[in-house]
Design a protein around this motif. Structure first.
Motif, PDB file in Angstrom:
ATOM      1  N   MET A   1       0.854  -1.203   0.000  1.00  0.00           N
ATOM      2  CA  MET A   1       0.000   0.000   0.000  1.00  0.00           C
ATOM      3  C   MET A   1       0.881   1.241   0.000  1.00  0.00           C
ATOM      4  N   SER A   2       0.695   2.078  -1.002  1.00  0.00           N
ATOM      5  CA  SER A   2       1.487   3.296  -1.002  1.00  0.00           C
ATOM      6  C   SER A   2       0.743   4.389  -0.240  1.00  0.00           C
ATOM      7  N   ASN A   3       1.528   5.310   0.237  1.00  0.00           N
ATOM      8  CA  ASN A   3       1.040   6.360   1.101  1.00  0.00           C
ATOM      9  C   ASN A   3       1.321   7.682   0.401  1.00  0.00           C
ATOM     10  N   ILE A   4       0.292   8.470   0.127  1.00  0.00           N
ATOM     11  CA  ILE A   4       0.511   9.713  -0.611  1.00  0.00           C
ATOM     12  C   ILE A   4       0.588  10.887   0.360  1.00  0.00           C
ATOM     13  N   VAL A   5       1.709  11.592   0.298  1.00  0.00           N
ATOM     14  CA  VAL A   5       1.962  12.703   1.215  1.00  0.00           C
ATOM     15  C   VAL A   5       2.492  13.895   0.418  1.00  0.00           C
ATOM     16  N   ALA A   6       2.639  15.045   1.092  1.00  0.00           N
ATOM     17  CA  ALA A   6       3.269  16.217   0.475  1.00  0.00           C
ATOM     18  C   ALA A   6       4.630  16.419   1.135  1.00  0.00           C
ATOM     19  N   LYS A   7       5.678  16.388   0.336  1.00  0.00           N
ATOM     20  CA  LYS A   7       7.033  16.507   0.904  1.00  0.00           C
ATOM     21  C   LYS A   7       7.911  17.357  -0.008  1.00  0.00           C
ATOM     22  N   THR A   8       8.865  18.039   0.609  1.00  0.00           N
ATOM     23  CA  THR A   8       9.907  18.716  -0.167  1.00  0.00           C
ATOM     24  C   THR A   8      10.956  17.672  -0.567  1.00  0.00           C
ATOM     25  N   GLY A   9      11.862  18.061  -1.439  1.00  0.00           N
ATOM     26  CA  GLY A   9      12.937  17.155  -1.848  1.00  0.00           C
ATOM     27  C   GLY A   9      13.769  16.699  -0.667  1.00  0.00           C
ATOM     28  N   ASN A  10      14.090  17.632   0.225  1.00  0.00           N
ATOM     29  CA  ASN A  10      14.885  17.270   1.397  1.00  0.00           C
ATOM     30  C   ASN A  10      14.126  16.315   2.307  1.00  0.00           C
ATOM     31  N   GLU A  11      12.838  16.600   2.516  1.00  0.00           N
ATOM     32  CA  GLU A  11      12.023  15.714   3.360  1.00  0.00           C
ATOM     33  C   GLU A  11      11.909  14.331   2.722  1.00  0.00           C
ATOM     34  N   ALA A  12      11.761  14.320   1.407  1.00  0.00           N
ATOM     35  CA  ALA A  12      11.623  13.043   0.698  1.00  0.00           C
ATOM     36  C   ALA A  12      12.890  12.208   0.853  1.00  0.00           C
ATOM     37  N   MET A  13      14.053  12.864   0.735  1.00  0.00           N
ATOM     38  CA  MET A  13      15.308  12.125   0.885  1.00  0.00           C
ATOM     39  C   MET A  13      15.503  11.646   2.327  1.00  0.00           C
ATOM     40  N   ALA A  14      15.097  12.491   3.295  1.00  0.00           N
ATOM     41  CA  ALA A  14      15.193  12.088   4.708  1.00  0.00           C
ATOM     42  C   ALA A  14      14.293  10.880   4.979  1.00  0.00           C
ATOM     43  N   GLU A  15      13.104  10.886   4.363  1.00  0.00           N
ATOM     44  CA  GLU A  15      12.190   9.738   4.524  1.00  0.00           C
ATOM     45  C   GLU A  15      12.784   8.474   3.897  1.00  0.00           C
ATOM     46  N   ALA A  16      13.413   8.652   2.740  1.00  0.00           N
ATOM     47  CA  ALA A  16      14.066   7.488   2.113  1.00  0.00           C
ATOM     48  C   ALA A  16      15.155   6.948   3.034  1.00  0.00           C
ATOM     49  N   MET A  17      15.901   7.855   3.653  1.00  0.00           N
ATOM     50  CA  MET A  17      16.955   7.421   4.577  1.00  0.00           C
ATOM     51  C   MET A  17      16.361   6.677   5.776  1.00  0.00           C
ATOM     52  N   ARG A  18      15.240   7.213   6.289  1.00  0.00           N
ATOM     53  CA  ARG A  18      14.587   6.545   7.431  1.00  0.00           C
ATOM     54  C   ARG A  18      14.187   5.124   7.061  1.00  0.00           C
ATOM     55  N   GLN A  19      13.613   4.979   5.859  1.00  0.00           N
ATOM     56  CA  GLN A  19      13.141   3.646   5.463  1.00  0.00           C
ATOM     57  C   GLN A  19      14.300   2.704   5.137  1.00  0.00           C
ATOM     58  N   ILE A  20      15.401   3.278   4.648  1.00  0.00           N
ATOM     59  CA  ILE A  20      16.597   2.459   4.406  1.00  0.00           C
ATOM     60  C   ILE A  20      17.183   2.008   5.749  1.00  0.00           C
ATOM     61  N   ASN A  21      17.049   2.898   6.753  1.00  0.00           N
ATOM     62  CA  ASN A  21      17.536   2.585   8.104  1.00  0.00           C
ATOM     63  C   ASN A  21      19.019   2.193   8.102  1.00  0.00           C
ATOM     64  N   PRO A  22      19.899   3.101   7.669  1.00  0.00           N
ATOM     65  CA  PRO A  22      21.318   2.762   7.592  1.00  0.00           C
ATOM     66  C   PRO A  22      21.926   2.530   8.981  1.00  0.00           C
ATOM     67  N   ASP A  23      23.027   1.797   9.008  1.00  0.00           N
ATOM     68  CA  ASP A  23      23.700   1.540  10.291  1.00  0.00           C
ATOM     69  C   ASP A  23      24.390   2.798  10.806  1.00  0.00           C
ATOM     70  N   VAL A  24      24.970   3.558   9.868  1.00  0.00           N
ATOM     71  CA  VAL A  24      25.719   4.753  10.263  1.00  0.00           C
ATOM     72  C   VAL A  24      25.396   5.908   9.314  1.00  0.00           C
ATOM     73  N   VAL A  25      25.152   7.081   9.888  1.00  0.00           N
ATOM     74  CA  VAL A  25      25.099   8.324   9.114  1.00  0.00           C
ATOM     75  C   VAL A  25      26.055   9.299   9.792  1.00  0.00           C
ATOM     76  N   ALA A  26      27.063   9.758   9.053  1.00  0.00           N
ATOM     77  CA  ALA A  26      27.985  10.773   9.564  1.00  0.00           C
ATOM     78  C   ALA A  26      27.809  11.990   8.675  1.00  0.00           C
ATOM     79  N   ALA A  27      27.564  13.151   9.280  1.00  0.00           N
ATOM     80  CA  ALA A  27      27.204  14.291   8.441  1.00  0.00           C
ATOM     81  C   ALA A  27      27.572  15.617   9.082  1.00  0.00           C
ATOM     82  N   TYR A  28      27.675  16.605   8.215  1.00  0.00           N
ATOM     83  CA  TYR A  28      27.903  17.988   8.621  1.00  0.00           C
ATOM     84  C   TYR A  28      26.915  18.844   7.835  1.00  0.00           C
ATOM     85  N   PRO A  29      26.262  19.806   8.477  1.00  0.00           N
ATOM     86  CA  PRO A  29      25.198  20.541   7.779  1.00  0.00           C
ATOM     87  C   PRO A  29      25.718  21.544   6.751  1.00  0.00           C
ATOM     88  N   ILE A  30      24.982  21.687   5.652  1.00  0.00           N
ATOM     89  CA  ILE A  30      25.271  22.766   4.691  1.00  0.00           C
ATOM     90  C   ILE A  30      24.003  23.090   3.894  1.00  0.00           C
TER      91      ILE A  30
END
Lengths: 391, 92
Positions: A1-30
């Motif tokens: 079942m797909s879920n239809i939402v309204a997201k920005t590109g950044n939010e969409a990528m963050a959601e993809a990351m959440r669903q991927i559930n990586p072991d490690v994310v190391a980051a610096y903001p820009i």
């Protein structure tokens, strides 16, 4: 079942990351990529993912930490943009040379100087020779889908991948997003694959040892051959994604190309504008078309030649300049791809939209008029034109 | 025969430990230590100071110099209290 939402590109990528559930994310903001890892860090704090989040003191450190984690068998992601990607530059080559899978959510932004936080492709293009897979997205949906696709692809071919959006134009613009369930994403990704694991105490190993005249040539030749082979695997990955996730993506998207005489080639968000314009012009029976390469690295040269060789004129839009007197990155690739080909359509480069300068329908329509004139004119004094600029 | 590019492990990882010994670094040397066994009192000060573990010792006694790894720094010659090690320029 797909879920239809309204997201920005950044939010969409963050959601993809959440669903991927990586072991490690190391980051610096820009800016304009900050939100991706900022939103993701909230997922970490809220216990929605199992990720170890490493806030580093620079992008150089962030990507270095990603390499250490990936070499230790972890599924790894990060996000960055512009100067951040430039600061990672040295380490990008190490990630690919060590053949480590990982994904950067990269938001295309101009490089300094002068300092500018808005979209062009000069940051990603400056990393084109780093041995990374480079994928461009037109909207938040593609950014979301291709982030998930790239994670699996990267683990299939053991090359790192960056998935890009256009700064602010996609990263901060909200649109309809069709999301998969977390389980669907996990099922698609399957078990994490890693080329080696330095924490395997049963099998001690050295990674990144010095390799001089006697073996460097061989290992780089092997890497080049693997990148060549990756082209077929990338096509397979898109086919698999389409099948399992019910999409219809191609490595190179073609619009109205069955009979198009004049063609616009563009990356990212501008391809969407060009397609919209062509839909309008088709109502007046103008034979115009659009080609949108999704994957810039590796470069699908013979495939693009086959698509474009019968055109009467090819207008290549570049949101980056090589500062070499020969135009933009996509144009240079395409031009050399056509060398030696029997059919040589007239081709002209249009450099546009640097530092976030808007490109609108009338600009693209002018490009189509110009390429028609260029194609029939006997005197071709310059094949590089700067547009969306005050003259 | 060295392996060709198709035969190499991914990213050229080294799949075992202790491989530094296989990397012959002695040809970097521009001067060479010569050991005079008659002057040597087996104090092993050279062994203690050698930064490259190139003083060969067996059963508590110096037996020679590992020229495959000695880089000719000359510390052994400098530290030897009995001048049992001297440095000679490499002729290549």
């Amino acid at each position: 079942m797909s879920n239809i939402v309204a997201k920005t590109g950044n939010e969409a990528m963050a959601e993809a990351m959440r669903q991927i559930n990586p072991d490690v994310v190391a980051a610096y903001p820009i800016t304009p990529a900050t939100e991706i890892v900022q939103i993701f860090s909230s997922f970490v704090s809220d216990g929605k993912v199992d990720t170890v989040f490493v806030p580093t003191e620079s992008e150089h450190s962030a990507i270095s930490a990603c390499i250490g984690a990936a070499a230790s068998g972890a599924r790894v992601m990060t996000g960055t943009s512009s100067q951040g990607l430039a600061l990672m530059h040295e380490i990008l080559f190490i990630a690919s040379g060590l053949r480590l899978p990982m994904v950067i959510c990269e938001v295309n932004r101009a490089l300094s100087a002068p300092i500018n936080i808005h979209c062009d492709h000069s940051d990603t293009m400056a990393s084109r020779d780093a041995g990374w897979i480079q994928i461009f997205s037109e909207d938040p949906q593609e950014a979301y889908d291709q982030t998930i696709l790239a994670m699996k692809l990267s683990e299939d071919i053991f090359f790192p991948a960056m998935v890009t959006t256009d700064g602010f134009i996609i990263s901060h613009a909200m649109s309809r997003l069709e999301m998969y369930s977390d389980k669907e994403v996990q099922d698609f990704l399957g078990e994490h694959k890693t080329p080696y694991n330095i924490l395997d105490t049963e099998k001690p190993m050295t990674v990144g040892s010095i390799v001089l005249q006697d073996f460097y040539m061989e290992i780089r030749t092997q890497m080049a051959a693997e990148m060549f082979k990756a082209k077929a695997k990338i096509q397979d990955a898109y086919a698999e994604f389409n099948k399992k996730m019910n999409r219809n993506y191609n490595v190179i998207e073609k619009y109205f190309m069955d009979d198009a005489e004049y063609v616009i080639v563009a990356l990212g968000s501008t391809a969407g504008s060009a397609r919209y314009l062509c839909e309008k012009l088709r109502e007046n029976n103008e034979k115009v078309g659009v080609v949108k390469p999704r994957v810039f690295r590796p470069f699908f040269a013979p495939e693009l030649v086959e698509i474009l060789e019968n055109a009467k004129g090819v207008a290549v839009l570049d949101r980056s300049d090589m500062m070499s007197s020969t135009g933009g990155h996509l144009f240079n690739e395409l031009k050399s791809a056509f060398y030696g080909n029997a059919k040589q359509p007239p081709m002209k480069n249009y450099i546009y939209g640097l530092g976030g300068r808007d490109i609108n329908m009338s600009d693209i329509e002018k490009v189509l008029h110009d390429i028609k004139e260029f194609s029939v004119s006997k005197v071709k004094d310059s094949d590089v034109k700067y547009i969306t600029v005050r003259e | 025969m060295k392996k060709n590019w198709k035969e190499l492990d991914i990213a050229l990882i080294v799949k075992k430990g202790g491989t530094a010994q296989d990397f012959k670094t002695g040809d970097w040397r521009s001067s060479k230590p010569l050991w005079d066994q008659e002057k040597c009192k087996q104090c092993l000060i050279c062994w203690l100071f050698c930064p490259d573990s190139s003083i060969e010792v067996k059963d508590g006694k110096m037996t020679g110099i590992d020229y495959e790894h000695c880089k000719g720094c000359g510390i052994c010659a400098k530290e030897c209290p009995f001048k049992a090690i001297s440095m000679e320029e490499e002729k290549k």
